[in-house]
Scaffold this active site. Structure first.
Site, PDB file in Angstrom:
ATOM      1  N   THR A 135       0.822  -1.212   0.000  1.00  0.00           N
ATOM      2  CA  THR A 135       0.000   0.000   0.000  1.00  0.00           C
ATOM      3  C   THR A 135       0.859   1.267   0.000  1.00  0.00           C
ATOM      4  O   THR A 135       2.008   1.236   0.484  1.00  0.00           O
ATOM      5  CB  THR A 135      -0.890  -0.004   1.273  1.00  0.00           C
ATOM      6  N   ASP A 136       0.286   2.368  -0.477  1.00  0.00           N
ATOM      7  CA  ASP A 136       1.005   3.650  -0.404  1.00  0.00           C
ATOM      8  C   ASP A 136       1.078   4.173   1.033  1.00  0.00           C
ATOM      9  O   ASP A 136       1.824   5.099   1.321  1.00  0.00           O
ATOM     10  CB  ASP A 136       0.345   4.699  -1.319  1.00  0.00           C
ATOM     11  N   GLU A 137       0.296   3.562   1.944  1.00  0.00           N
ATOM     12  CA  GLU A 137       0.264   4.077   3.321  1.00  0.00           C
ATOM     13  C   GLU A 137       1.603   3.893   4.039  1.00  0.00           C
ATOM     14  O   GLU A 137       1.862   4.535   5.054  1.00  0.00           O
ATOM     15  CB  GLU A 137      -0.904   3.451   4.095  1.00  0.00           C
ATOM     16  N   TYR A 160      -1.665  -0.569  10.975  1.00  0.00           N
ATOM     17  CA  TYR A 160      -1.814  -1.218   9.660  1.00  0.00           C
ATOM     18  C   TYR A 160      -0.613  -0.905   8.766  1.00  0.00           C
ATOM     19  O   TYR A 160       0.055  -1.807   8.259  1.00  0.00           O
ATOM     20  CB  TYR A 160      -3.118  -0.776   8.978  1.00  0.00           C
ATOM     21  N   LYS A 164       2.394  -3.324   7.248  1.00  0.00           N
ATOM     22  CA  LYS A 164       2.663  -3.500   5.812  1.00  0.00           C
ATOM     23  C   LYS A 164       4.107  -3.078   5.495  1.00  0.00           C
ATOM     24  O   LYS A 164       4.789  -3.720   4.700  1.00  0.00           O
ATOM     25  CB  LYS A 164       1.680  -2.678   4.974  1.00  0.00           C
TER      26      LYS A 164
HETATM   27  P1  NAD Z   1      -9.443  -7.516   2.136  1.00  0.00           P
HETATM   28  O1  NAD Z   1      -9.458  -7.209   3.595  1.00  0.00           O
HETATM   29  O2  NAD Z   1     -10.673  -7.263   1.325  1.00  0.00           O
HETATM   30  O3  NAD Z   1      -9.062  -9.049   1.909  1.00  0.00           O
HETATM   31  C1  NAD Z   1      -8.040  -9.683   2.609  1.00  0.00           C
HETATM   32  C2  NAD Z   1      -8.128 -11.173   2.329  1.00  0.00           C
HETATM   33  O4  NAD Z   1      -7.057 -11.817   3.049  1.00  0.00           O
HETATM   34  C3  NAD Z   1      -9.422 -11.819   2.797  1.00  0.00           C
HETATM   35  O5  NAD Z   1      -9.917 -12.710   1.816  1.00  0.00           O
HETATM   36  C4  NAD Z   1      -9.016 -12.591   4.056  1.00  0.00           C
HETATM   37  O6  NAD Z   1      -9.793 -13.739   4.311  1.00  0.00           O
HETATM   38  C5  NAD Z   1      -7.571 -12.942   3.739  1.00  0.00           C
HETATM   39  N1  NAD Z   1      -6.763 -13.144   4.953  1.00  0.00           N
HETATM   40  C6  NAD Z   1      -6.687 -12.326   6.033  1.00  0.00           C
HETATM   41  N2  NAD Z   1      -5.896 -12.872   6.976  1.00  0.00           N
HETATM   42  C7  NAD Z   1      -5.444 -14.048   6.469  1.00  0.00           C
HETATM   43  C8  NAD Z   1      -4.595 -15.074   6.968  1.00  0.00           C
HETATM   44  N3  NAD Z   1      -4.044 -14.986   8.183  1.00  0.00           N
HETATM   45  N4  NAD Z   1      -4.328 -16.138   6.175  1.00  0.00           N
HETATM   46  C9  NAD Z   1      -4.885 -16.242   4.928  1.00  0.00           C
HETATM   47  N5  NAD Z   1      -5.730 -15.325   4.435  1.00  0.00           N
HETATM   48  C10 NAD Z   1      -5.998 -14.230   5.183  1.00  0.00           C
HETATM   49  O7  NAD Z   1      -8.201  -6.709   1.565  1.00  0.00           O
HETATM   50  P2  NAD Z   1      -8.014  -5.940   0.171  1.00  0.00           P
HETATM   51  O8  NAD Z   1      -8.558  -4.582   0.305  1.00  0.00           O
HETATM   52  O9  NAD Z   1      -8.458  -6.823  -0.920  1.00  0.00           O
HETATM   53  O10 NAD Z   1      -6.424  -5.822   0.145  1.00  0.00           O
HETATM   54  C11 NAD Z   1      -5.623  -6.856  -0.401  1.00  0.00           C
HETATM   55  C12 NAD Z   1      -4.160  -6.446  -0.298  1.00  0.00           C
HETATM   56  O11 NAD Z   1      -3.948  -5.227  -1.004  1.00  0.00           O
HETATM   57  C13 NAD Z   1      -3.703  -6.210   1.136  1.00  0.00           C
HETATM   58  O12 NAD Z   1      -2.400  -6.726   1.266  1.00  0.00           O
HETATM   59  C14 NAD Z   1      -3.703  -4.688   1.272  1.00  0.00           C
HETATM   60  O13 NAD Z   1      -2.734  -4.274   2.188  1.00  0.00           O
HETATM   61  C15 NAD Z   1      -3.338  -4.264  -0.146  1.00  0.00           C
HETATM   62  N6  NAD Z   1      -3.864  -2.958  -0.570  1.00  0.00           N
HETATM   63  C16 NAD Z   1      -5.196  -2.653  -0.408  1.00  0.00           C
HETATM   64  C17 NAD Z   1      -5.657  -1.418  -0.868  1.00  0.00           C
HETATM   65  C18 NAD Z   1      -7.126  -1.054  -0.764  1.00  0.00           C
HETATM   66  O14 NAD Z   1      -7.496   0.088  -1.088  1.00  0.00           O
HETATM   67  N7  NAD Z   1      -8.002  -1.946  -0.369  1.00  0.00           N
HETATM   68  C19 NAD Z   1      -4.782  -0.496  -1.455  1.00  0.00           C
HETATM   69  C20 NAD Z   1      -3.422  -0.858  -1.586  1.00  0.00           C
HETATM   70  C21 NAD Z   1      -2.990  -2.095  -1.146  1.00  0.00           C
HETATM   71  P1  TYD Z   2     -10.761   3.967   4.371  1.00  0.00           P
HETATM   72  O1  TYD Z   2     -11.723   3.513   3.327  1.00  0.00           O
HETATM   73  O2  TYD Z   2     -10.814   3.326   5.726  1.00  0.00           O
HETATM   74  O3  TYD Z   2      -9.306   3.860   3.736  1.00  0.00           O
HETATM   75  P2  TYD Z   2      -7.858   4.363   4.328  1.00  0.00           P
HETATM   76  O4  TYD Z   2      -8.014   4.840   5.700  1.00  0.00           O
HETATM   77  O5  TYD Z   2      -7.027   3.123   4.249  1.00  0.00           O
HETATM   78  O6  TYD Z   2      -7.428   5.435   3.380  1.00  0.00           O
HETATM   79  O7  TYD Z   2     -10.977   5.522   4.599  1.00  0.00           O
HETATM   80  C1  TYD Z   2     -10.841   6.462   3.528  1.00  0.00           C
HETATM   81  C2  TYD Z   2     -10.966   7.843   4.120  1.00  0.00           C
HETATM   82  O8  TYD Z   2     -12.294   8.028   4.636  1.00  0.00           O
HETATM   83  C3  TYD Z   2     -10.043   8.088   5.299  1.00  0.00           C
HETATM   84  O9  TYD Z   2      -9.558   9.421   5.250  1.00  0.00           O
HETATM   85  C4  TYD Z   2     -10.926   7.897   6.520  1.00  0.00           C
HETATM   86  C5  TYD Z   2     -12.284   8.347   6.033  1.00  0.00           C
HETATM   87  N1  TYD Z   2     -13.443   7.660   6.675  1.00  0.00           N
HETATM   88  C6  TYD Z   2     -14.480   8.426   7.267  1.00  0.00           C
HETATM   89  O10 TYD Z   2     -14.463   9.661   7.256  1.00  0.00           O
HETATM   90  N2  TYD Z   2     -15.504   7.738   7.852  1.00  0.00           N
HETATM   91  C7  TYD Z   2     -15.559   6.388   7.880  1.00  0.00           C
HETATM   92  O11 TYD Z   2     -16.537   5.819   8.457  1.00  0.00           O
HETATM   93  C8  TYD Z   2     -14.518   5.618   7.250  1.00  0.00           C
HETATM   94  C9  TYD Z   2     -14.531   4.123   7.261  1.00  0.00           C
HETATM   95  C10 TYD Z   2     -13.471   6.315   6.659  1.00  0.00           C
END
Ligand code: NAD
Ligand code: TYD
Length: 354
Positions: A135-137, A160, A164
């Site tokens: 992630t970019d975080e 988080y 990561k």
């Molecule tokens: P998500 O929470 O929707 O899915 C995570 C998946 O991992 C689920 O299917 C869960 O069952 C599985 N999982 C969790 N713990 C596990 C374990 N101990 N063993 C096996 N499986 C396990 O997440 P997402 O949003 O799809 O993100 C996927 C990846 O992309 C993550 O690594 C996240 O850090 C990265 N990412 C997400 C975003 C975003 O905006 N969602 C952006 C950048 C990077």
């Molecule tokens: P989120 O979807 O949790 O992604 P991330 O924190 O990983 O960027 O949140 C996106 C933005 O929205 C973040 O600035 C937090 C804000 N947010 C709210 O204002 N209210 C909410 O209930 C949630 C879940 C997020």
């Protein structure tokens, strides 16, 4: 299956981004055997993959990446050529409420996968690849200007992002020390279908539909850079096949929105989709206590990926957001299933008893 050219383990394939990636690979590469390794936590849902569950190049394996022994056994059985690692605890608010789960899954789990890959591949790592999805975080928080580049120093600020960042460091260390062929990408916020409704966009779509308050943290001035999830999956495909070992690629769509502007746009689209009067959904906006340590701004510079591998985002945000809203409105059953059970107690802890 016959004519298998590659076996790839995709971890976290039942989650939001993972399910889009599994679908892309299963459909695009009929000669790859795709193994979806997932623990099925609250965020993992096999209903996300209904359309491809019977494909003959697809297999689901239920496993926890924190359990090193079961990973060794799975790697031994399938002898993967590649790993694309997405399994993670992924929600910042949950990491604030309970950091340990993030440390186990995101750090220990990644180390376990690296060890299993190393053991399976031994000295012969030709043609093998460990792809870590991040992630970019990890780069921390930006002020009003500037962008995250691949060379930006890590400065994670939530449990988080710290977990990561640790996992990214481990992947690089295994590449450097043991020669494990690895690649990492760091992506901005994704949106689209099948996202668990704890994240901003699906949570607010669901609340608007049900006339529930929209809990905006702080003043709603934080900025995120939103990318269509299928564009992320296409970027992972490119990087997996064409990226350089040891390299990092930033993925993002140059699409920054303050939370409040994004929420107002969602309200406007929802008013029209639900046949409500103009401005009706906006009345649900409620400013609540800010998230602890809330990062102000994320913005990705993805020039490297665009110039070196020719990837570009395909969708304009307004179009993608409208498609996303339509998907959630049309898939009521999916939403009902994922918001039953544990979701209610999470919601109360996070939003009612704060
Ligand atoms: P998500 O929470 O929707 O899915 C995570 C998946 O991992 C689920 O299917 C869960 O069952 C599985 N999982 C969790 N713990 C596990 C374990 N101990 N063993 C096996 N499986 C396990 O997440 P997402 O949003 O799809 O993100 C996927 C990846 O992309 C993550 O690594 C996240 O850090 C990265 N990412 C997400 C975003 C975003 O905006 N969602 C952006 C950048 C990077
Ligand atoms: P989120 O979807 O949790 O992604 P991330 O924190 O990983 O960027 O949140 C996106 C933005 O929205 C973040 O600035 C937090 C804000 N947010 C709210 O204002 N209210 C909410 O209930 C949630 C879940 C997020």
């Amino acid at each position: 299956m016959n004519n298998v050219t590659k076996t790839i383990i995709i971890t976290g394939g039942a989650g939001f981004i993972g399910s889009h990636l599994v679908r892309l690979f299963v459909n695009k590469y009929p000669n790859y055997r795709i193994i979806n390794l997932d623990k099925l936590t609250y965020a993992g849902n096999l209903a996300n993959l209904k359309d491809i569950e019977n494909a003959n190049n697809y297999e689901f394996v239920k496993a926890d990446i924190v359990d090193a022994d079961s990973l060794f056994a799975i790697f031994d059985k399938y002898q993967p050529d590649g790993v694309i690692h997405l399994a993670a605890e992924s929600h910042v608010d949950r990491s604030i409420a309970n950091p340990n789960e993030f440390i186990f899954t995101n750090i220990v789990g990644t180390a376990n996968l690296l060890n299993a890959a190393r053991k399976t591949w031994g000295e012969n790592m030709e043609g093998k690849r460990f792809y870590h999805v991040s992630t970019d975080e990890v780069y921390g928080s930006l002020g009003e200007t500037g962008f995250f580049k691949e060379t930006t120093a890590y400065d994670p600020r939530s449990p988080y992002s710290a977990s990561k960042a640790s996992s990214d460091h481990l992947v690089r260390a295994y590449g450097h020390t043991f020669g494990l062929p690895s690649v990492i990408s760091n992506c901005s916020n994704n949106y689209g279908s099948y996202q668990f409704p704890e994240k901003l966009i699906p949570l607010f779509i669901n609340n608007i539909k049900n006339n529930k308050a929209l809990p905006v943290y702080g003043k709603g001035e934080n900025i995120r850079d939103w990318l269509w999830v299928e564009d992320h999956a296409r970027a992972i495909d490119k990087i997996y096949h064409e990226g350089k070992n040891g390299d990092t690629y930033n993925i993002g769509g140059h699409n920054e929105w303050t939370n409040i502007d994004l929420i107002r746009l969602m309200c406007k689209i929802m008013d029209s989709k639900l046949g409500r009067n103009k401005g009706e959904s906006e009345k649900l906006i409620t400013y609540v206590k800010d998230r602890a340590g809330h990062d102000l701004r994320y913005a990705i510079d993805s020039t490297k990926l665009q110039n070196e591998l020719g990837w570009t985002p395909s969708l304009q945000f307004e179009e993608g957001l409208e498609k996303t809203i339509e998907w959630y409105l049309e898939n009521e059953e999916w939403m009902k299933n994922v918001t039953s059970g544990d979701y209610q107690s999470y919601y109360e802890e996070q939003y009612i008893n704060r």
